[in-house]
Enzyme design. Structure first.
Site, PDB file in Angstrom:
ATOM      1  N   LYS A  84       0.843  -1.206   0.000  1.00 31.23           N
ATOM      2  CA  LYS A  84       0.000   0.000   0.000  1.00 31.23           C
ATOM      3  C   LYS A  84       0.873   1.248   0.000  1.00 31.23           C
ATOM      4  CE  LYS A  84      -3.635  -2.357   2.407  1.00 31.23           C
ATOM      5  NZ  LYS A  84      -4.086  -2.841   3.699  1.00 31.23           N
TER       6      LYS A  84
ATOM      7  N   GLN B 178      -5.101  -2.704   9.803  1.00 28.85           N
ATOM      8  CA  GLN B 178      -4.727  -3.881   9.018  1.00 28.85           C
ATOM      9  C   GLN B 178      -5.127  -5.127   9.805  1.00 28.85           C
ATOM     10  OE1 GLN B 178      -3.142  -3.712   5.872  1.00 28.85           O
ATOM     11  NE2 GLN B 178      -3.600  -5.896   5.821  1.00 28.85           N
TER      12      GLN B 178
ATOM     13  N   ASP C 262     -11.558   1.834   4.424  1.00 28.23           N
ATOM     14  CA  ASP C 262     -11.853   0.427   4.106  1.00 28.23           C
ATOM     15  C   ASP C 262     -13.351   0.145   3.978  1.00 28.23           C
ATOM     16  OD1 ASP C 262      -9.580  -1.003   3.664  1.00 28.23           O
ATOM     17  OD2 ASP C 262      -9.264  -1.566   5.756  1.00 28.23           O
TER      18      ASP C 262
END
Ligand code: NDP
Length: 283
Positions: A52, A96, A119
Site C-alpha cells: 500500500k 490492518q 476500508d
C-alpha cells in the site's frame, strides 16, 4: 481458452487518473493523507502494508504506518484511533487485519470515524452499502465490480456465486453484485454440494484462502471466474482457483498474481482521495 481479466493493467490505467486528481488537490494545498495501524508481526500484513505504501507514494498520497507491538492493549489502539479521528490533517484511517488475539478488532473498526473509513468496514458504512447509498466500499469488491464493467461483462440478471462470506470480501462482494441486479448466492464452509451450486453460475467470485478449491469440473462453460484468494504453496503465490484447468472453460478469468490484488490496492487509494475531497467539500 478464457480471456484474462488484467487487473494490473486496469489498476495502472486508473492510477494515471488518480495521480492527476491528487496533483490538482495539491495545487490547492491539500495532500491526501491516511494512516494504517498494524498490530503485531503477521508477515502477510507487513507485506500488504508495504505494498500500500508503495502505491500511495506513486499516487502522491501520504501514508503513515503505525506499527504497534504484538502485545498492544485494546485501550492503546483505541486511543490512537481517537487521536487520528480528531486530527484534521488525517483524511483516512484503517486497521490492518488480522489483529492479535487480545484485540477486539470489531471494536477498533467501530471506533473509526465513518468519514475517515477508507476500508468501508465501519458499521455505518456497511449499513450504507446494503442500503445502496454508499460512499466508500471495501476496496476488493469495488475493484472487482469495476473490472467486470471495464471488460463490459453483463451482470444484471446473471447468476453470481460468491464463495466466502467475510466482512472484508465475501459479504460486500455479494452486496455490490446484488446492486448490479445479479442473482446472488453466497457459499461458505457449511454449504452442501458446492460444486452443484457453482456449476449453475455465470459469474464465480472465490474468496476463501483455499488453494485450488475451484476446479474445472465446478465451472460451467463460458463462466466468468474471479479469483480473490492469495495462498502460498511451495513458495509460490496462487489463488483459490485451479487456473490452468479452469481457464480452458471460463470465458474470462483473473490470474493470481496480477488480477484482483492490484485493484484492491488501487481502490483503497481511490477511497482515500474520495474521502479527502469530501472532507474539503470537493464532491
Ligand atoms: P476469511 O478467512 O475471513 O474468509 C474465508 C471465507 O471462505 C469464509 O467465509 C469461509 O467460510 C469460506 N471458506 C473457507 N474454505 C471454504 C471451503 N472449502 N468451501 C467454501 N467456503 C470456504 O478470508 P478473507 O475473506 O479475508 O480472504 C479470503 C482470501 O482472499 C484469502 O486468501 C485472502 O488472502 C485473500 N484476499 C485477497 C485480497 C486481494 O486483494 N486479492 C484482498 C483480501 C483478501 P466460513 O465463513 O463458513 O468459515
Amino acid at each position: 481458452m478464457g480471456k484474462i481479466l488484467d487487473g494490473k493493467a486496469f489498476a495502472n490505467e486508473l492510477g494515471q487518473n488518480l495521480k492527476e486528481k491528487v496533483n490538482n488537490l495539491k495545487k490547492e494545498g491539500i495532500t491526501p493523507h491516511f494512516c494504517v495501524i498494524n498490530i503485531g508481526d503477521n508477515p502477510a500484513s507487513k507485506i500488504y502494508v508495504r505494498t500500500k505504501k508503495r502505491r500511495a507514494d506513486k499516487m502522491g498520497i501520504i501514508q503513515d504506518i503505525y506499527q504497534l507491538s504484538a502485545d498492544t492493549k485494546q485501550e492503546e489502539a483505541l486511543t490512537l484511533i481517537d487521536k487520528l479521528n480528531a486530527d484534521p490533517e488525517i483524511n483516512g484511517v484503517m486497521v490492518q487485519l488480522p489483529a492479535p488475539k487480545q484485540i477486539d478488532a470489531d471494536e477498533l473498526l467501530e471506533r473509526i470515524d465513518p468519514n475517515k473509513d477508507v476500508d468501508g468496514l465501519t458499521p455505518i458504512n456497511v449499513g450504507h452499502l446494503w442500503m445502496g447509498d454508499h460512499f466508500v466500499e471495501p476496496a476488493t469488491a469495488e475493484g472487482i465490480i469495476a473490472l467486470l464493467k471495464h471488460y463490459e461483462i453483463p451482470l444484471a440478471g446473471k447468476k453470481a456465486v460468491v464463495i466466502g462470506r467475510s466482512n472484508i470480501v465475501g459479504k460486500p462482494m455479494a452486496a455490490l453484485l446484488l446492486e448490479e441486479n445479479a442473482t446472488v448466492t453466497i457459499c461458505h464452509l457449511y454449504t452442501e454440494n458446492l460444486a452443484e451450486i457453482t456449476k449453475q453460475a455465470d459469474i464465480i467470485v472465490s474468496a476463501t484462502g483455499q488453494a485450488f478449491l475451484v476446479t474445472a469440473d465446478m465451472v460451467k462453460d463460458g463462466a466468468v471466474v474471479v479469483d480473490v484468494g492469495m495462498n502460498h504453496v511451495d513458495g509460490k503465490l496462487v489463488g483459490d482457483v485451479d487456473f490452468d484447468s479452469v481457464k480452458e472453460k471460463a470465458s474470462y478469468i483473473t490470474p493470481v498474481p496480477g488480477g484482483v490484488g492490484p485493484l484492491t490496492v488501487q481502490f483503497l487509494m481511490e477511497a482515500v482521495v474520495k474521502l479527502t475531497r469530501r472532507q474539503h467539500d470537493r464532491e
